[in-house]
Design an enzyme around this catalytic site. Structure first.
Site, PDB file in Angstrom:
ATOM      1  N   SER A  10       1.134  -1.584   0.104  1.00 29.69           N
ATOM      2  CA  SER A  10      -0.291  -0.502  -0.008  1.00 29.69           C
ATOM      3  C   SER A  10       1.217   1.176   0.121  1.00 29.69           C
ATOM      4  O   SER A  10       1.493   1.721   1.306  1.00 29.69           O
ATOM      5  CB  SER A  10      -0.613   0.471   1.124  1.00 29.69           C
ATOM      6  N   HIS A  35      -1.401  -1.196  -4.253  1.00 32.46           N
ATOM      7  CA  HIS A  35      -2.933  -0.799  -3.535  1.00 32.46           C
ATOM      8  C   HIS A  35      -3.086   0.080  -3.253  1.00 32.46           C
ATOM      9  O   HIS A  35      -1.884   0.907  -2.640  1.00 32.46           O
ATOM     10  CB  HIS A  35      -2.903  -2.168  -2.171  1.00 32.46           C
ATOM     11  N   ASP A  37      -4.502   3.740  -1.371  1.00 33.29           N
ATOM     12  CA  ASP A  37      -5.888   3.896  -1.068  1.00 33.29           C
ATOM     13  C   ASP A  37      -5.849   5.568  -1.299  1.00 33.29           C
ATOM     14  O   ASP A  37      -5.245   6.271  -0.934  1.00 33.29           O
ATOM     15  CB  ASP A  37      -5.317   3.948   0.629  1.00 33.29           C
ATOM     16  N   MET A  39      -9.019   8.419  -0.022  1.00 33.01           N
ATOM     17  CA  MET A  39      -9.801   8.149   0.595  1.00 33.01           C
ATOM     18  C   MET A  39      -9.698  10.097   0.822  1.00 33.01           C
ATOM     19  O   MET A  39      -8.965  10.714  -0.098  1.00 33.01           O
ATOM     20  CB  MET A  39      -9.183   9.100   2.344  1.00 33.01           C
ATOM     21  N   HIS A  68      -8.637   1.335  -3.985  1.00 31.53           N
ATOM     22  CA  HIS A  68      -9.459   0.393  -2.730  1.00 31.53           C
ATOM     23  C   HIS A  68     -10.457   2.242  -2.841  1.00 31.53           C
ATOM     24  O   HIS A  68      -9.171   3.316  -2.366  1.00 31.53           O
ATOM     25  CB  HIS A  68      -8.376   0.800  -1.525  1.00 31.53           C
ATOM     26  N   MET A  70     -12.519   4.624  -0.638  1.00 34.02           N
ATOM     27  CA  MET A  70     -12.788   4.780   0.464  1.00 34.02           C
ATOM     28  C   MET A  70     -13.357   6.480   0.820  1.00 34.02           C
ATOM     29  O   MET A  70     -13.012   7.132   1.228  1.00 34.02           O
ATOM     30  CB  MET A  70     -11.709   4.948   2.385  1.00 34.02           C
ATOM     31  N   MET A 139     -11.934  -5.404   5.316  1.00 32.65           N
ATOM     32  CA  MET A 139     -10.684  -4.923   6.683  1.00 32.65           C
ATOM     33  C   MET A 139     -10.902  -5.915   8.169  1.00 32.65           C
ATOM     34  O   MET A 139     -10.640  -5.872   9.220  1.00 32.65           O
ATOM     35  CB  MET A 139     -11.542  -3.467   6.747  1.00 32.65           C
ATOM     36  N   GLY A 144      -8.521   4.420   6.931  1.00 37.31           N
ATOM     37  CA  GLY A 144      -9.052   5.753   7.162  1.00 37.31           C
ATOM     38  C   GLY A 144      -7.490   6.290   7.271  1.00 37.31           C
ATOM     39  O   GLY A 144      -6.197   7.255   7.312  1.00 37.31           O
ATOM     40  N   PHE A 145      -6.297   5.343   8.267  1.00 36.38           N
ATOM     41  CA  PHE A 145      -4.972   5.324   8.236  1.00 36.38           C
ATOM     42  C   PHE A 145      -3.976   4.058   8.721  1.00 36.38           C
ATOM     43  O   PHE A 145      -4.822   3.399   8.969  1.00 36.38           O
ATOM     44  CB  PHE A 145      -4.992   5.884   9.704  1.00 36.38           C
ATOM     45  N   GLY A 146      -2.536   4.127   7.315  1.00 32.91           N
ATOM     46  CA  GLY A 146      -2.198   2.811   8.349  1.00 32.91           C
ATOM     47  C   GLY A 146      -1.738   3.160   9.519  1.00 32.91           C
ATOM     48  O   GLY A 146      -1.853   4.384  10.587  1.00 32.91           O
ATOM     49  N   ASP A 177      -6.168  -6.703   4.653  1.00 33.64           N
ATOM     50  CA  ASP A 177      -5.598  -4.812   4.364  1.00 33.64           C
ATOM     51  C   ASP A 177      -5.949  -4.771   5.950  1.00 33.64           C
ATOM     52  O   ASP A 177      -7.121  -3.651   6.283  1.00 33.64           O
ATOM     53  CB  ASP A 177      -6.527  -4.175   3.531  1.00 33.64           C
ATOM     54  N   GLY A 178      -4.208  -3.794   6.602  1.00 32.14           N
ATOM     55  CA  GLY A 178      -4.485  -3.129   7.511  1.00 32.14           C
ATOM     56  C   GLY A 178      -3.583  -3.953   8.935  1.00 32.14           C
ATOM     57  O   GLY A 178      -4.177  -5.159   9.322  1.00 32.14           O
ATOM     58  N   GLY A 179      -2.398  -3.822   9.267  1.00 32.79           N
ATOM     59  CA  GLY A 179      -1.962  -3.756  10.020  1.00 32.79           C
ATOM     60  C   GLY A 179      -1.176  -5.433   9.545  1.00 32.79           C
ATOM     61  O   GLY A 179      -0.874  -6.467  10.953  1.00 32.79           O
ATOM     62  N   GLY A 199       1.192  -1.823   4.356  1.00 32.92           N
ATOM     63  CA  GLY A 199       2.055  -0.278   3.849  1.00 32.92           C
ATOM     64  C   GLY A 199       3.535  -0.504   4.810  1.00 32.92           C
ATOM     65  O   GLY A 199       4.299  -0.678   4.186  1.00 32.92           O
ATOM     66  N   SER A 200       2.533  -0.549   6.002  1.00 28.36           N
ATOM     67  CA  SER A 200       3.813   0.005   7.035  1.00 28.36           C
ATOM     68  C   SER A 200       5.100  -0.920   7.223  1.00 28.36           C
ATOM     69  O   SER A 200       6.116  -0.608   7.194  1.00 28.36           O
ATOM     70  CB  SER A 200       3.659   0.301   8.122  1.00 28.36           C
TER      71      SER A 200
HETATM   72  C1  DX5 Z   1      -6.389   1.469   5.396  1.00 30.51           C
HETATM   73  C2  DX5 Z   1      -5.428   1.377   4.480  1.00 30.51           C
HETATM   74  C3  DX5 Z   1      -4.734   1.165   3.805  1.00 30.51           C
HETATM   75  C4  DX5 Z   1      -3.105   0.997   4.624  1.00 30.51           C
HETATM   76  C5  DX5 Z   1      -2.771  -0.168   5.239  1.00 30.51           C
HETATM   77  O1  DX5 Z   1      -7.086   2.566   5.760  1.00 30.51           O
HETATM   78  O2  DX5 Z   1      -6.633   0.639   3.311  1.00 30.51           O
HETATM   79  O3  DX5 Z   1      -4.139   0.256   2.569  1.00 30.51           O
HETATM   80  O4  DX5 Z   1      -2.443   2.068   4.000  1.00 30.51           O
HETATM   81  O5  DX5 Z   1      -1.576   0.024   5.582  1.00 30.51           O
HETATM   82  P1  DX5 Z   1      -0.941  -0.787   7.332  1.00 30.51           P
HETATM   83  O6  DX5 Z   1      -0.463  -1.810   6.607  1.00 30.51           O
HETATM   84  O7  DX5 Z   1       0.061  -0.342   7.919  1.00 30.51           O
HETATM   85  O8  DX5 Z   1      -2.022  -0.907   8.028  1.00 30.51           O
HETATM   86 ZN    ZN Z   2      -6.160   0.001   1.620  1.00 28.97          ZN
END
Ligand code: DX5
Ligand code: ZN
Length: 223
Positions: A10, A35, A37, A39, A68, A70, A139, A144-146, A177-179, A199-200
């Site tokens: 991401s 990916h 994102d 928003m 994606h 959002m 999800m 909303g946030f990485g 997706d997420g964490g 992502g991170s």
């Molecule tokens: C959250 C996004 C994710 C996010 C994942 O709203 O949809 O794609 O970037 O980031 P990480 O991998 O850091 O949780």
């Molecule tokens: Zn995403």
């Protein structure tokens, strides 16, 4: 044969001042999809990027750009993203009174359609639309946030989606997706996920992008 796992970095966690370079780096490190994102500050409490960034990335990589959305009114922006070079769209079940229409529109643009649902939305919300999509995204954080923590209680939900897919739509991709990190990806894979957004864990990894991606794959396969 079981499909091999798919890693979709991401770009939300990338350094936007050198986005092209970072996308080339994940591509070279073996990423399967990119990916993206999107928003809007309405559907989620954050603002990210739009079609202009997709357009700039298009010549940088041949990997599929999965978008994606959002955003509150996805139908309004599908044409622009499709023209900019998006290959696939993932649209939220929540807040869309005409999800079937949105999915049909994505298909009419010749793009791959996927649906995504938030942690508190039950699996039954995708039962009617699953026949029309090629991908379901669970999800594993609130969007909303990485950089958020993987919500452990999503594991049984991933299992339920896997069961639903095997029962009514075999071949449909199951993405999370997420964490997603080395210590969460294994459990998500064991629950039935095959596509992993991270992502991170990729772009902010101390060990660098290539080693981070290898570590994720190793952890997903129990190595
Ligand atoms: C959250 C996004 C994710 C996010 C994942 O709203 O949809 O794609 O970037 O980031 P990480 O991998 O850091 O949780
Ligand atoms: Zn995403």
């Amino acid at each position: 044969m079981q499909r091999p796992l798919i890693i979709a970095p991401s770009i939300l966690a990338a350094d936007f001042a050198k986005l092209g370079e970072e996308v080339r780096a994940v591509d070279a490190a073996g990423a399967d999809w990119i990916h993206v994102d999107v928003m809007d500050g309405h559907f989620v409490p954050n603002i990210s990027i739009g079609p202009l960034v997709v357009r700039s990335l298009r010549p940088i990589t041949r990997l599929p750009l999965e978008t994606h959305l959002m955003i509150s009114d996805p139908d309004k922006y599908l044409d622009d993203f499709a023209k900019a070079g998006s290959d696939a769209f993932i649209v939220h079940v929540e807040g869309n009174a005409h999800l079937n229409r949105t999915v049909q529109k994505i298909k009419s643009l010749g793009k791959k359609a996927g649906v995504v649902f938030n942690p508190a939305t039950p699996v039954v919300a995708i039962e009617e639309i699953i026949h029309d999509v090629e991908l379901v995204l669970v999800m594993t954080v609130n969007p909303g946030f990485g950089g958020q923590q993987f919500i452990q209680s999503m594991l049984p939900k991933i299992r339920r989606v896997r069961e639903l897919i095997e029962r009514v739509r075999p071949g449909c991709d199951l993405e999370v997706d997420g964490g997603i990190e080395t210590h969460t990806i294994g459990a998500a894979a064991a629950a039935g996920a095959r596509v992993f957004v991270a992502g991170s864990a990729i772009f902010v990894a101390k060990e660098g992008i290539t080693a981070a991606m290898q570590n994720l794959v190793k952890s997903a396969t129990g190595g």
